[in-house]
Write an enzyme that holds these catalytic residues in place. Structure first.
Site, PDB file in Angstrom:
ATOM      1  CG  LEU A  76      -2.021  -1.110   1.177  1.00  0.00           C
ATOM      2  CD1 LEU A  76      -2.845  -1.080   2.457  1.00  0.00           C
ATOM      3  CD2 LEU A  76      -2.927  -0.961  -0.045  1.00  0.00           C
ATOM      4  N   GLY A 140      -3.061  -0.288  22.320  1.00  0.00           N
ATOM      5  CA  GLY A 140      -3.816  -1.004  23.348  1.00  0.00           C
ATOM      6  C   GLY A 140      -4.193  -2.396  22.903  1.00  0.00           C
ATOM      7  CG  HIS A 141      -2.999  -5.735  22.870  1.00  0.00           C
ATOM      8  ND1 HIS A 141      -3.271  -6.147  21.586  1.00  0.00           N
ATOM      9  CD2 HIS A 141      -1.651  -5.493  22.900  1.00  0.00           C
ATOM     10  CE1 HIS A 141      -2.173  -6.168  20.879  1.00  0.00           C
ATOM     11  NE2 HIS A 141      -1.171  -5.761  21.646  1.00  0.00           N
ATOM     12  CG  ASP A 142      -9.848  -8.175  25.338  1.00  0.00           C
ATOM     13  OD1 ASP A 142     -10.879  -8.009  24.668  1.00  0.00           O
ATOM     14  OD2 ASP A 142      -9.854  -8.680  26.476  1.00  0.00           O
ATOM     15  CB  ILE A 143      -5.664  -6.833  29.111  1.00  0.00           C
ATOM     16  CG1 ILE A 143      -5.641  -6.832  30.639  1.00  0.00           C
ATOM     17  CG2 ILE A 143      -4.414  -6.196  28.525  1.00  0.00           C
ATOM     18  CD1 ILE A 143      -4.490  -7.651  31.216  1.00  0.00           C
ATOM     19  CG  ASN A 144      -4.023  -2.332  27.402  1.00  0.00           C
ATOM     20  OD1 ASN A 144      -3.553  -2.776  26.359  1.00  0.00           O
ATOM     21  ND2 ASN A 144      -3.376  -2.418  28.555  1.00  0.00           N
ATOM     22  CE1 TYR A 145      -7.691  -0.812  23.293  1.00  0.00           C
ATOM     23  CE2 TYR A 145      -8.447  -2.918  22.446  1.00  0.00           C
ATOM     24  CZ  TYR A 145      -7.629  -1.816  22.351  1.00  0.00           C
ATOM     25  OH  TYR A 145      -6.741  -1.718  21.316  1.00  0.00           O
ATOM     26  CG  ASP A 171      -9.725  -7.511  21.108  1.00  0.00           C
ATOM     27  OD1 ASP A 171      -9.706  -6.274  21.249  1.00  0.00           O
ATOM     28  OD2 ASP A 171      -8.696  -8.207  21.155  1.00  0.00           O
TER      29      ASP A 171
END
Length: 394
Positions: A76, A140-145, A171
Protein backbone atom coordinates in the site's frame (compact mmCIF):
# COMPACT_ATOMS: atom_id res chain seq x y z
CA UNK A 1 -17.29 -23.36 -0.42
CA UNK A 2 -20.49 -22.46 1.39
CA UNK A 3 -23.44 -24.61 0.44
CA UNK A 4 -25.99 -21.77 0.30
CA UNK A 5 -26.14 -18.04 -0.21
CA UNK A 6 -26.68 -16.06 2.95
CA UNK A 7 -28.91 -13.04 3.57
CA UNK A 8 -26.02 -10.61 2.93
CA UNK A 9 -25.37 -11.91 -0.58
CA UNK A 10 -24.51 -8.85 -2.70
CA UNK A 11 -22.62 -6.88 -0.05
CA UNK A 12 -18.95 -6.44 -0.95
CA UNK A 13 -16.39 -5.50 1.66
CA UNK A 14 -12.72 -4.50 1.51
CA UNK A 15 -11.16 -5.67 4.76
CA UNK A 16 -7.89 -3.99 5.81
CA UNK A 17 -7.90 -5.50 9.31
CA UNK A 18 -5.66 -8.06 11.03
CA UNK A 19 -5.57 -10.06 14.27
CA UNK A 20 -9.00 -10.40 15.93
CA UNK A 21 -11.65 -7.61 16.08
CA UNK A 22 -11.86 -6.71 12.39
CA UNK A 23 -11.32 -10.24 11.01
CA UNK A 24 -13.91 -11.66 13.42
CA UNK A 25 -16.38 -9.02 12.22
CA UNK A 26 -15.72 -9.77 8.55
CA UNK A 27 -15.97 -13.52 9.30
CA UNK A 28 -19.50 -12.95 10.61
CA UNK A 29 -20.36 -10.90 7.52
CA UNK A 30 -18.86 -13.53 5.19
CA UNK A 31 -20.70 -16.31 7.02
CA UNK A 32 -23.92 -14.42 6.26
CA UNK A 33 -23.10 -14.28 2.57
CA UNK A 34 -21.15 -11.04 2.08
CA UNK A 35 -18.16 -11.07 -0.28
CA UNK A 36 -15.08 -10.14 1.73
CA UNK A 37 -11.75 -9.29 0.10
CA UNK A 38 -8.83 -9.03 2.52
CA UNK A 39 -6.19 -6.47 1.58
CA UNK A 40 -2.96 -7.86 3.03
CA UNK A 41 0.66 -6.77 3.12
CA UNK A 42 3.09 -8.91 1.09
CA UNK A 43 5.85 -8.28 3.67
CA UNK A 44 4.10 -7.94 7.06
CA UNK A 45 1.89 -11.01 7.55
CA UNK A 46 -1.06 -10.99 9.92
CA UNK A 47 0.34 -12.20 13.27
CA UNK A 48 -2.68 -14.49 13.63
CA UNK A 49 -1.16 -16.62 10.85
CA UNK A 50 1.70 -17.63 13.16
CA UNK A 51 -0.50 -18.64 16.10
CA UNK A 52 -0.18 -22.38 16.86
CA UNK A 53 -1.41 -25.01 16.46
CA UNK A 54 -1.24 -25.51 12.72
CA UNK A 55 -3.62 -27.50 10.53
CA UNK A 56 -1.43 -28.42 7.62
CA UNK A 57 0.52 -25.24 6.91
CA UNK A 58 -2.10 -22.90 8.34
CA UNK A 59 -2.86 -21.61 11.81
CA UNK A 60 -6.09 -23.22 13.01
CA UNK A 61 -7.31 -19.88 14.39
CA UNK A 62 -6.46 -17.98 11.20
CA UNK A 63 -8.07 -20.62 9.00
CA UNK A 64 -11.29 -20.24 11.00
CA UNK A 65 -11.47 -16.50 11.56
CA UNK A 66 -10.62 -15.73 7.93
CA UNK A 67 -12.80 -18.36 6.30
CA UNK A 68 -14.96 -17.60 3.26
CA UNK A 69 -12.74 -14.62 2.33
CA UNK A 70 -10.50 -13.83 -0.61
CA UNK A 71 -7.02 -12.31 -0.31
CA UNK A 72 -5.27 -9.63 -2.36
CA UNK A 73 -1.70 -8.87 -1.27
CA UNK A 74 -0.75 -5.24 -1.97
CA UNK A 75 2.13 -2.97 -1.02
CA UNK A 76 0.00 0.00 0.00
CA UNK A 77 3.01 2.31 0.02
CA UNK A 78 3.12 2.14 -3.78
CA UNK A 79 0.85 4.54 -5.77
CA UNK A 80 -0.07 1.70 -8.15
CA UNK A 81 -1.55 -0.22 -5.23
CA UNK A 82 -3.62 2.81 -4.22
CA UNK A 83 -4.94 2.99 -7.77
CA UNK A 84 -5.95 -0.68 -7.53
CA UNK A 85 -7.91 0.11 -4.36
CA UNK A 86 -9.62 3.01 -6.10
CA UNK A 87 -10.66 0.73 -8.94
CA UNK A 88 -11.97 -1.85 -6.47
CA UNK A 89 -14.35 0.76 -5.05
CA UNK A 90 -16.47 0.49 -8.19
CA UNK A 91 -17.52 -2.90 -6.81
CA UNK A 92 -16.62 -2.96 -3.13
CA UNK A 93 -18.56 -0.17 -1.44
CA UNK A 94 -17.87 -1.05 2.21
CA UNK A 95 -14.44 -0.64 3.82
CA UNK A 96 -13.39 -2.14 7.15
CA UNK A 97 -10.15 -0.76 8.58
CA UNK A 98 -8.37 -1.47 11.86
CA UNK A 99 -5.48 0.90 12.45
CA UNK A 100 -4.65 3.68 14.82
CA UNK A 101 -6.07 7.02 13.64
CA UNK A 102 -3.93 8.61 10.95
CA UNK A 103 -2.44 5.44 9.44
CA UNK A 104 -4.93 5.13 6.58
CA UNK A 105 -4.77 8.89 5.97
CA UNK A 106 -1.01 8.68 5.40
CA UNK A 107 -1.66 6.04 2.75
CA UNK A 108 -4.39 8.12 1.11
CA UNK A 109 -6.97 5.49 2.06
CA UNK A 110 -8.95 7.21 4.82
CA UNK A 111 -12.66 7.94 4.51
CA UNK A 112 -12.16 11.51 3.28
CA UNK A 113 -9.93 10.33 0.42
CA UNK A 114 -11.98 7.33 -0.64
CA UNK A 115 -15.29 9.16 -0.43
CA UNK A 116 -14.00 11.32 -3.28
CA UNK A 117 -13.93 8.13 -5.37
CA UNK A 118 -17.22 6.71 -4.14
CA UNK A 119 -19.69 9.12 -2.59
CA UNK A 120 -21.93 6.46 -1.03
CA UNK A 121 -19.01 4.59 0.59
CA UNK A 122 -19.55 3.01 4.02
CA UNK A 123 -16.28 3.09 5.97
CA UNK A 124 -15.92 1.46 9.39
CA UNK A 125 -12.78 2.33 11.39
CA UNK A 126 -12.07 0.06 14.36
CA UNK A 127 -9.53 1.43 16.84
CA UNK A 128 -8.80 1.06 20.51
CA UNK A 129 -9.84 4.53 21.62
CA UNK A 130 -11.55 6.15 18.62
CA UNK A 131 -10.60 8.92 16.21
CA UNK A 132 -11.07 11.69 18.78
CA UNK A 133 -10.21 12.09 22.43
CA UNK A 134 -6.99 12.11 24.44
CA UNK A 135 -5.95 8.47 23.74
CA UNK A 136 -6.60 8.41 19.99
CA UNK A 137 -2.93 7.71 19.15
CA UNK A 138 -2.28 5.26 22.00
CA UNK A 139 -1.69 1.52 21.50
CA UNK A 140 -3.82 -1.00 23.35
CA UNK A 141 -5.11 -4.56 23.62
CA UNK A 142 -8.21 -6.26 24.99
CA UNK A 143 -6.95 -6.15 28.59
CA UNK A 144 -6.37 -2.39 28.35
CA UNK A 145 -9.84 -1.67 26.96
CA UNK A 146 -11.45 -3.75 29.71
CA UNK A 147 -9.41 -1.85 32.30
CA UNK A 148 -10.32 1.62 31.03
CA UNK A 149 -14.00 0.75 30.49
CA UNK A 150 -14.52 -0.11 34.17
CA UNK A 151 -15.52 -3.71 33.43
CA UNK A 152 -12.35 -5.20 34.88
CA UNK A 153 -12.86 -3.43 38.23
CA UNK A 154 -15.70 -5.76 39.23
CA UNK A 155 -14.83 -8.90 37.24
CA UNK A 156 -12.91 -11.32 39.43
CA UNK A 157 -12.56 -12.31 43.08
CA UNK A 158 -12.10 -10.16 46.16
CA UNK A 159 -9.10 -12.16 47.30
CA UNK A 160 -7.43 -12.12 43.90
CA UNK A 161 -8.49 -8.93 42.17
CA UNK A 162 -9.57 -8.57 38.53
CA UNK A 163 -9.29 -11.71 36.41
CA UNK A 164 -9.09 -12.29 32.68
CA UNK A 165 -11.90 -13.96 30.79
CA UNK A 166 -11.24 -17.03 28.70
CA UNK A 167 -12.03 -14.99 25.58
CA UNK A 168 -11.37 -11.45 24.46
CA UNK A 169 -14.55 -9.72 25.60
CA UNK A 170 -13.66 -6.20 24.46
CA UNK A 171 -12.26 -7.28 21.09
CA UNK A 172 -15.15 -9.59 20.17
CA UNK A 173 -18.26 -8.44 22.07
CA UNK A 174 -17.05 -4.86 21.83
CA UNK A 175 -15.17 -4.31 18.58
CA UNK A 176 -16.27 -7.12 16.27
CA UNK A 177 -19.97 -7.37 17.08
CA UNK A 178 -20.50 -3.61 17.21
CA UNK A 179 -18.69 -3.25 13.87
CA UNK A 180 -21.13 -5.67 12.25
CA UNK A 181 -24.11 -3.85 13.79
CA UNK A 182 -22.76 -0.47 12.69
CA UNK A 183 -22.06 -1.61 9.13
CA UNK A 184 -25.48 -3.19 8.68
CA UNK A 185 -27.18 -0.10 10.13
CA UNK A 186 -25.22 2.05 7.67
CA UNK A 187 -26.25 -0.24 4.81
CA UNK A 188 -29.90 0.19 5.77
CA UNK A 189 -29.49 3.97 5.96
CA UNK A 190 -27.84 4.01 2.54
CA UNK A 191 -30.71 2.02 1.08
CA UNK A 192 -33.12 4.61 2.48
CA UNK A 193 -31.18 7.81 1.75
CA UNK A 194 -28.40 6.97 -0.71
CA UNK A 195 -25.81 8.26 1.76
CA UNK A 196 -22.82 6.33 3.04
CA UNK A 197 -20.78 7.48 6.02
CA UNK A 198 -17.87 6.94 8.39
CA UNK A 199 -18.32 4.73 11.48
CA UNK A 200 -15.76 5.73 14.12
CA UNK A 201 -15.79 2.64 16.34
CA UNK A 202 -13.81 2.70 19.57
CA UNK A 203 -13.41 -0.71 21.21
CA UNK A 204 -13.24 1.02 24.60
CA UNK A 205 -16.52 2.84 23.91
CA UNK A 206 -18.12 -0.51 23.12
CA UNK A 207 -16.65 -2.15 26.23
CA UNK A 208 -17.90 0.76 28.34
CA UNK A 209 -21.39 0.23 26.89
CA UNK A 210 -21.26 -3.38 28.14
CA UNK A 211 -21.57 -2.05 31.71
CA UNK A 212 -25.27 -2.51 31.07
CA UNK A 213 -26.62 -3.31 34.55
CA UNK A 214 -23.91 -2.32 37.00
CA UNK A 215 -23.16 0.85 35.09
CA UNK A 216 -26.81 1.84 35.04
CA UNK A 217 -27.02 1.25 38.78
CA UNK A 218 -23.88 3.27 39.48
CA UNK A 219 -25.13 6.22 37.42
CA UNK A 220 -28.38 6.07 39.39
CA UNK A 221 -26.47 6.52 42.65
CA UNK A 222 -26.00 2.92 43.79
CA UNK A 223 -22.25 3.35 44.19
CA UNK A 224 -19.33 1.65 42.52
CA UNK A 225 -19.81 -1.99 41.50
CA UNK A 226 -17.33 -4.11 43.43
CA UNK A 227 -15.76 -7.55 43.12
CA UNK A 228 -18.08 -10.31 44.37
CA UNK A 229 -20.60 -7.83 45.71
CA UNK A 230 -23.09 -7.58 42.84
CA UNK A 231 -25.98 -9.90 42.05
CA UNK A 232 -24.29 -11.46 39.01
CA UNK A 233 -20.57 -11.26 39.79
CA UNK A 234 -20.40 -13.51 42.83
CA UNK A 235 -22.18 -11.34 45.36
CA UNK A 236 -25.09 -13.79 45.56
CA UNK A 237 -25.49 -17.56 45.31
CA UNK A 238 -25.33 -17.10 41.52
CA UNK A 239 -21.83 -18.57 41.13
CA UNK A 240 -19.62 -21.57 40.39
CA UNK A 241 -19.22 -24.34 43.00
CA UNK A 242 -16.61 -27.11 43.14
CA UNK A 243 -17.71 -30.74 43.28
CA UNK A 244 -15.93 -33.59 45.10
CA UNK A 245 -13.93 -34.44 41.96
CA UNK A 246 -12.75 -30.85 41.37
CA UNK A 247 -15.30 -30.16 38.63
CA UNK A 248 -17.79 -27.31 38.92
CA UNK A 249 -21.51 -26.58 38.81
CA UNK A 250 -22.85 -23.27 37.54
CA UNK A 251 -25.75 -22.22 39.76
CA UNK A 252 -27.93 -19.55 38.16
CA UNK A 253 -31.34 -20.03 39.76
CA UNK A 254 -32.23 -16.49 40.81
CA UNK A 255 -35.99 -16.75 40.41
CA UNK A 256 -37.91 -18.23 43.38
CA UNK A 257 -39.14 -21.31 41.52
CA UNK A 258 -35.64 -22.23 40.35
CA UNK A 259 -33.97 -21.43 43.67
CA UNK A 260 -36.60 -23.46 45.50
CA UNK A 261 -35.97 -26.56 43.40
CA UNK A 262 -32.22 -26.19 43.84
CA UNK A 263 -32.36 -25.88 47.62
CA UNK A 264 -34.82 -28.79 47.77
CA UNK A 265 -32.24 -30.88 45.90
CA UNK A 266 -29.58 -29.87 48.41
CA UNK A 267 -31.84 -31.00 51.23
CA UNK A 268 -32.23 -27.50 52.65
CA UNK A 269 -35.45 -25.90 51.34
CA UNK A 270 -35.29 -23.45 54.25
CA UNK A 271 -32.19 -21.82 52.73
CA UNK A 272 -34.40 -20.06 50.17
CA UNK A 273 -35.42 -17.59 52.89
CA UNK A 274 -31.81 -16.51 53.23
CA UNK A 275 -31.81 -15.18 49.69
CA UNK A 276 -33.80 -12.15 50.85
CA UNK A 277 -31.10 -11.02 53.29
CA UNK A 278 -27.99 -9.52 51.60
CA UNK A 279 -26.05 -9.90 54.85
CA UNK A 280 -26.45 -13.70 54.69
CA UNK A 281 -25.11 -14.14 51.16
CA UNK A 282 -21.50 -14.97 52.15
CA UNK A 283 -22.55 -17.61 54.66
CA UNK A 284 -25.19 -19.01 52.29
CA UNK A 285 -22.57 -19.45 49.58
CA UNK A 286 -20.26 -21.23 52.00
CA UNK A 287 -23.06 -23.60 52.98
CA UNK A 288 -23.95 -24.33 49.33
CA UNK A 289 -20.28 -24.93 48.53
CA UNK A 290 -19.94 -27.37 51.43
CA UNK A 291 -22.87 -29.49 50.24
CA UNK A 292 -21.87 -29.52 46.56
CA UNK A 293 -18.31 -30.52 47.52
CA UNK A 294 -19.59 -33.78 49.04
CA UNK A 295 -20.46 -35.40 45.71
CA UNK A 296 -18.95 -35.85 42.25
CA UNK A 297 -20.12 -34.00 39.17
CA UNK A 298 -21.66 -37.16 37.69
CA UNK A 299 -23.63 -37.73 40.88
CA UNK A 300 -25.04 -34.19 40.76
CA UNK A 301 -25.84 -34.48 37.06
CA UNK A 302 -27.94 -37.59 37.65
CA UNK A 303 -29.95 -35.76 40.30
CA UNK A 304 -30.20 -32.61 38.19
CA UNK A 305 -31.27 -34.31 34.95
CA UNK A 306 -35.04 -34.13 35.62
CA UNK A 307 -34.79 -30.77 37.39
CA UNK A 308 -35.35 -27.41 35.67
CA UNK A 309 -33.42 -25.22 38.09
CA UNK A 310 -30.83 -23.24 36.03
CA UNK A 311 -27.98 -25.41 37.33
CA UNK A 312 -25.56 -26.81 34.74
CA UNK A 313 -22.10 -28.42 34.63
CA UNK A 314 -19.06 -26.37 33.68
CA UNK A 315 -17.92 -28.24 30.57
CA UNK A 316 -14.50 -28.25 29.00
CA UNK A 317 -14.46 -27.01 25.41
CA UNK A 318 -14.17 -30.57 24.11
CA UNK A 319 -17.11 -31.69 26.23
CA UNK A 320 -19.17 -28.77 24.96
CA UNK A 321 -18.25 -29.52 21.34
CA UNK A 322 -19.37 -33.13 21.71
CA UNK A 323 -22.54 -32.34 23.65
CA UNK A 324 -25.99 -33.15 22.30
CA UNK A 325 -26.84 -29.44 22.47
CA UNK A 326 -23.99 -28.25 20.24
CA UNK A 327 -24.53 -31.13 17.81
CA UNK A 328 -28.27 -30.48 17.58
CA UNK A 329 -27.65 -26.78 16.97
CA UNK A 330 -25.14 -27.64 14.19
CA UNK A 331 -22.43 -25.52 15.78
CA UNK A 332 -19.57 -27.54 14.27
CA UNK A 333 -18.84 -27.44 10.56
CA UNK A 334 -16.19 -28.47 8.05
CA UNK A 335 -13.97 -26.10 6.09
CA UNK A 336 -11.93 -27.00 3.02
CA UNK A 337 -8.23 -26.21 3.45
CA UNK A 338 -6.43 -24.52 0.53
CA UNK A 339 -3.91 -27.38 0.16
CA UNK A 340 -6.52 -30.11 0.41
CA UNK A 341 -8.18 -31.78 3.34
CA UNK A 342 -10.64 -30.37 5.85
CA UNK A 343 -10.69 -28.65 9.21
CA UNK A 344 -13.45 -28.90 11.80
CA UNK A 345 -14.45 -25.38 12.82
CA UNK A 346 -16.92 -23.58 15.06
CA UNK A 347 -19.89 -22.81 12.83
CA UNK A 348 -21.77 -19.54 12.59
CA UNK A 349 -24.33 -19.16 15.39
CA UNK A 350 -26.66 -17.28 13.04
CA UNK A 351 -29.45 -19.45 11.72
CA UNK A 352 -31.72 -18.06 9.02
CA UNK A 353 -33.89 -21.09 8.49
CA UNK A 354 -33.42 -24.78 7.73
CA UNK A 355 -30.39 -24.29 5.46
CA UNK A 356 -27.65 -23.37 7.90
CA UNK A 357 -24.33 -23.66 6.05
CA UNK A 358 -22.26 -26.62 7.20
CA UNK A 359 -19.33 -26.31 4.78
CA UNK A 360 -16.97 -23.36 4.41
CA UNK A 361 -13.65 -22.42 2.83
CA UNK A 362 -10.81 -21.99 5.31
CA UNK A 363 -8.65 -18.86 5.35
CA UNK A 364 -6.13 -18.72 2.52
CA UNK A 365 -2.52 -17.62 2.06
CA UNK A 366 -1.81 -13.90 1.39
CA UNK A 367 -2.42 -12.97 -2.22
CA UNK A 368 -4.17 -16.20 -3.18
CA UNK A 369 -6.67 -14.27 -5.30
CA UNK A 370 -4.42 -11.40 -6.47
CA UNK A 371 -4.35 -12.46 -10.13
CA UNK A 372 -8.07 -13.22 -10.19
CA UNK A 373 -9.02 -9.87 -8.66
CA UNK A 374 -6.74 -7.82 -10.90
CA UNK A 375 -8.03 -9.54 -14.03
CA UNK A 376 -11.60 -8.62 -13.07
CA UNK A 377 -10.43 -5.00 -12.75
CA UNK A 378 -9.19 -5.02 -16.36
CA UNK A 379 -5.46 -5.40 -15.79
CA UNK A 380 -3.63 -7.42 -18.44
CA UNK A 381 -1.41 -10.42 -17.77
CA UNK A 382 1.61 -8.28 -18.62
CA UNK A 383 0.61 -5.60 -16.13
CA UNK A 384 0.00 -8.17 -13.40
CA UNK A 385 3.42 -9.73 -14.07
CA UNK A 386 5.01 -6.29 -13.85
CA UNK A 387 3.25 -5.60 -10.53
CA UNK A 388 4.65 -8.87 -9.17
CA UNK A 389 8.16 -8.07 -10.39
CA UNK A 390 8.02 -4.62 -8.76
CA UNK A 391 6.72 -6.05 -5.47
CA UNK A 392 3.42 -4.17 -5.72
CA UNK A 393 1.41 -7.38 -5.42
CA UNK A 394 2.12 -10.90 -4.19
Amino acid sequence: MREIQGPLNGLKILDFSTLLPGPYASMLLADMGATVLRIESPTRPDLLRSLPPKVGAASAAHATINRNKKSLALNLKDPCAIEIIRRLLSEYDIVLAQFRPGVMAKLGLDYAALQQVREDLIYCSISGYGHSGPLRARAGHDINYLALSGLASYSGRRDGGPSLSGTQVADIAGGAHHAVMGILAAVYRRQCTGRGGHIDLSITDCAFALNAICGANALAGAGEPKLEQELLNGGSHYDYYATADARHLAVGGLEPQFAGRFFQLLGHPDWQQRLLDPEQQPSLKRDIAAVIATRSLDHWLRDLAPLDACVEPVLTFSEAAQSDLIKARRMLCQASLPGGGEQTQINTPLNFGPDKPMRHSAGVQPGTHSDEILRTLGYSAEQIQQFQTQGIIA
